[in-house]
Design a protein around this motif. Structure first.
Motif, mmCIF file in Angstrom:
data_model
loop_
_atom_site.group_PDB
_atom_site.id
_atom_site.type_symbol
_atom_site.label_atom_id
_atom_site.label_comp_id
_atom_site.label_asym_id
_atom_site.label_seq_id
_atom_site.Cartn_x
_atom_site.Cartn_y
_atom_site.Cartn_z
ATOM 1 N N ALA A 175 0.786 -1.237 0.000
ATOM 2 C CA ALA A 175 0.000 0.000 0.000
ATOM 3 C C ALA A 175 0.815 1.282 0.000
ATOM 4 N N SER A 176 0.123 2.341 -0.449
ATOM 5 C CA SER A 176 0.492 3.729 -0.146
ATOM 6 C C SER A 176 -0.718 4.295 0.579
ATOM 7 N N HIS A 177 -0.835 3.964 1.843
ATOM 8 C CA HIS A 177 -2.082 4.208 2.563
ATOM 9 C C HIS A 177 -2.272 5.683 2.918
ATOM 10 N N ALA A 178 -3.540 6.027 3.180
ATOM 11 C CA ALA A 178 -3.908 7.415 3.443
ATOM 12 C C ALA A 178 -3.709 7.825 4.891
ATOM 13 N N GLY A 179 -3.290 6.890 5.740
ATOM 14 C CA GLY A 179 -3.084 7.234 7.143
ATOM 15 C C GLY A 179 -4.357 7.296 7.948
ATOM 16 N N GLU A 180 -5.409 6.617 7.471
ATOM 17 C CA GLU A 180 -6.646 6.545 8.237
ATOM 18 C C GLU A 180 -6.446 5.595 9.416
ATOM 19 N N GLU A 181 -7.332 5.693 10.411
ATOM 20 C CA GLU A 181 -7.129 4.939 11.643
ATOM 21 C C GLU A 181 -6.992 3.441 11.390
ATOM 22 N N ASP A 199 -6.357 13.685 3.036
ATOM 23 C CA ASP A 199 -6.757 14.998 3.545
ATOM 24 C C ASP A 199 -7.505 14.895 4.871
ATOM 25 N N ALA A 200 -8.512 14.029 4.925
ATOM 26 C CA ALA A 200 -9.324 13.933 6.134
ATOM 27 C C ALA A 200 -8.512 13.430 7.317
ATOM 28 N N ALA A 201 -7.665 12.423 7.063
ATOM 29 C CA ALA A 201 -6.846 11.872 8.144
ATOM 30 C C ALA A 201 -5.833 12.902 8.635
ATOM 31 N N ARG A 202 -5.231 13.642 7.710
ATOM 32 C CA ARG A 202 -4.257 14.664 8.104
ATOM 33 C C ARG A 202 -4.917 15.754 8.940
ATOM 34 N N GLY A 252 -1.836 16.545 17.032
ATOM 35 C CA GLY A 252 -0.778 15.595 16.699
ATOM 36 C C GLY A 252 0.190 16.137 15.672
ATOM 37 N N GLY A 253 1.196 15.346 15.384
ATOM 38 C CA GLY A 253 2.204 15.737 14.406
ATOM 39 C C GLY A 253 2.693 14.537 13.627
ATOM 40 N N PRO A 254 3.760 14.696 12.877
ATOM 41 C CA PRO A 254 4.271 13.615 12.036
ATOM 42 C C PRO A 254 4.765 12.420 12.858
ATOM 43 N N THR A 255 4.500 11.226 12.368
ATOM 44 C CA THR A 255 5.051 9.995 12.942
ATOM 45 C C THR A 255 5.429 9.060 11.807
ATOM 46 N N ARG A 256 6.284 8.099 12.103
ATOM 47 C CA ARG A 256 6.699 7.140 11.082
ATOM 48 C C ARG A 256 5.547 6.220 10.668
#
Length: 319
Positions: free
Chosen positions: A80-86, A116-119, A127-131
């Protein structure tokens, strides 16, 4: 395969108030179900960096090397190139925990979600950036688990000379039928290999045409069964896989996308200036040349431009 990408031709036009205010150049290749070229434009035989469109092949290489995954959803996330959703983040954390690891073991850089929504949700919560939030964290988690299973060192797993990356290089070269013309550093810090668009399309055709039970079919089936894990709730490749029966699709940075439909054919394209907005209209044009029809293609055939908050034009294929 040529040594230097020569650049493409006008593939998409930007039309505002019935006036063409710009064009996006690029290259695209269309293969039939037997792998023969049926259409194309630009330079489709010289090497480009497919970026994340290489991930399905990297997932094949990891499974062959012993990546111990049996849940297809996990296989999809590794591709994946996931969107960072929960639901993405929870699954990445669960993968790492299997090897007794956490996000600090990932080499991919700290980032905010690309969705966009997750960010926005992360920022609203302070929150901020995480790996783990970085869109390639699923792939990197798979790399770590593969190394642990194979007895390879976790340290430096991202380096081109590491046994893992050597194995993944061999897999990409096998599937594309080409020797990598260059090895670069992808946005996530892992190696990215340069191959032609024709080789990339050929690889995707193999992924969807493979025998059931093969490793490559395991990867393509997982991605098509769990497309939301591959991209995100509203990601282009996710929606394409949901909307076109049997389709496998994966975007890559800098205007790349590859897609294949079993028994029909495959497409790979690159927009030279990296503009994502031109990617889908050109892909729709390419898939229609293979006779693919679905409502989602109509939706992506023209992407609207706005003026004063109202639609006043569109980005559309010029090829």
């Amino acid at each position: 395969m040529g040594k230097t990408y020569e650049g493409g031709v006008p593939l998409a036009e930007v039309v505002r108030s019935e006036f063409v205010e710009g064009v996006h150049r690029g290259s695209v290749v269309v293969l039939d179900a037997d792998g023969a070229p049926v259409a194309g434009a630009g330079d489709v035989t010289s090497p480009v960096f497919p970026r994340s469109a290489n991930k399905p092949m990297q997932a094949v290489g990891m499974l062959r090397a012993g990546l111990p995954l049996t849940d297809p959803a996990d296989v999809a996330l590794v591709s994946a190139s996931h969107a960072g959703e929960e639901f993405h983040l929870l699954r990445v954390e669960a993968l790492l925990a299997r090897a007794g690891l956490d996000g600090s073991a990932l080499h991919c850089p700290p980032d905010l979600p690309v969705g966009d929504a997750a960010r926005e949700a992360v920022l609203r919560a302070g929150g901020g950036p995480t790996r783990v939030q970085m869109n390639c964290s699923g792939k990197h988690s798979g790399m770590l688990l593969t190394c642990a299973a194979a007895g390879w060192p976790l340290d430096g797993y991202w380096r081109p000379e590491h046994p893992l990356q050597q194995r993944l290089t061999a897999t990409i070269e096998e599937f594309t039928g080409e020797q990598a013309a260059a090895v670069g550093v992808d946005g996530c810090g892992a190696p990215v290999l340069a191959v032609s668009l024709t080789g990339l399309a050929r690889a995707y055709l193999r992924l969807v045409s493979a025998e059931p039970g093969s490793v490559e079919r395991t990867v393509s089936d997982a991605m098509r069964t769990y497309p939301e894990l591959v991209g995100g709730t509203v990601a282009e490749d996710t929606r394409l896989m949901r909307g076109v029966p049997g389709a496998l699709a994966k975007v890559g940075a800098e205007g790349v996308i590859a897609a294949a439909v079993p028994g029909v054919g495959a497409v790979a394209l690159k927009i030279d200036d990296g503009a994502a907005r031109a990617r889908m209209p050109v892909l729709v044009s390419a898939l229609r040349r293979l006779g693919v029809a679905a409502p989602v293609l109509t939706e992506y055939a023209e992407l609207p431009l706005f003026g004063g908050g109202l639609p006043v034009g569109a980005v559309r294929a010029a090829w």
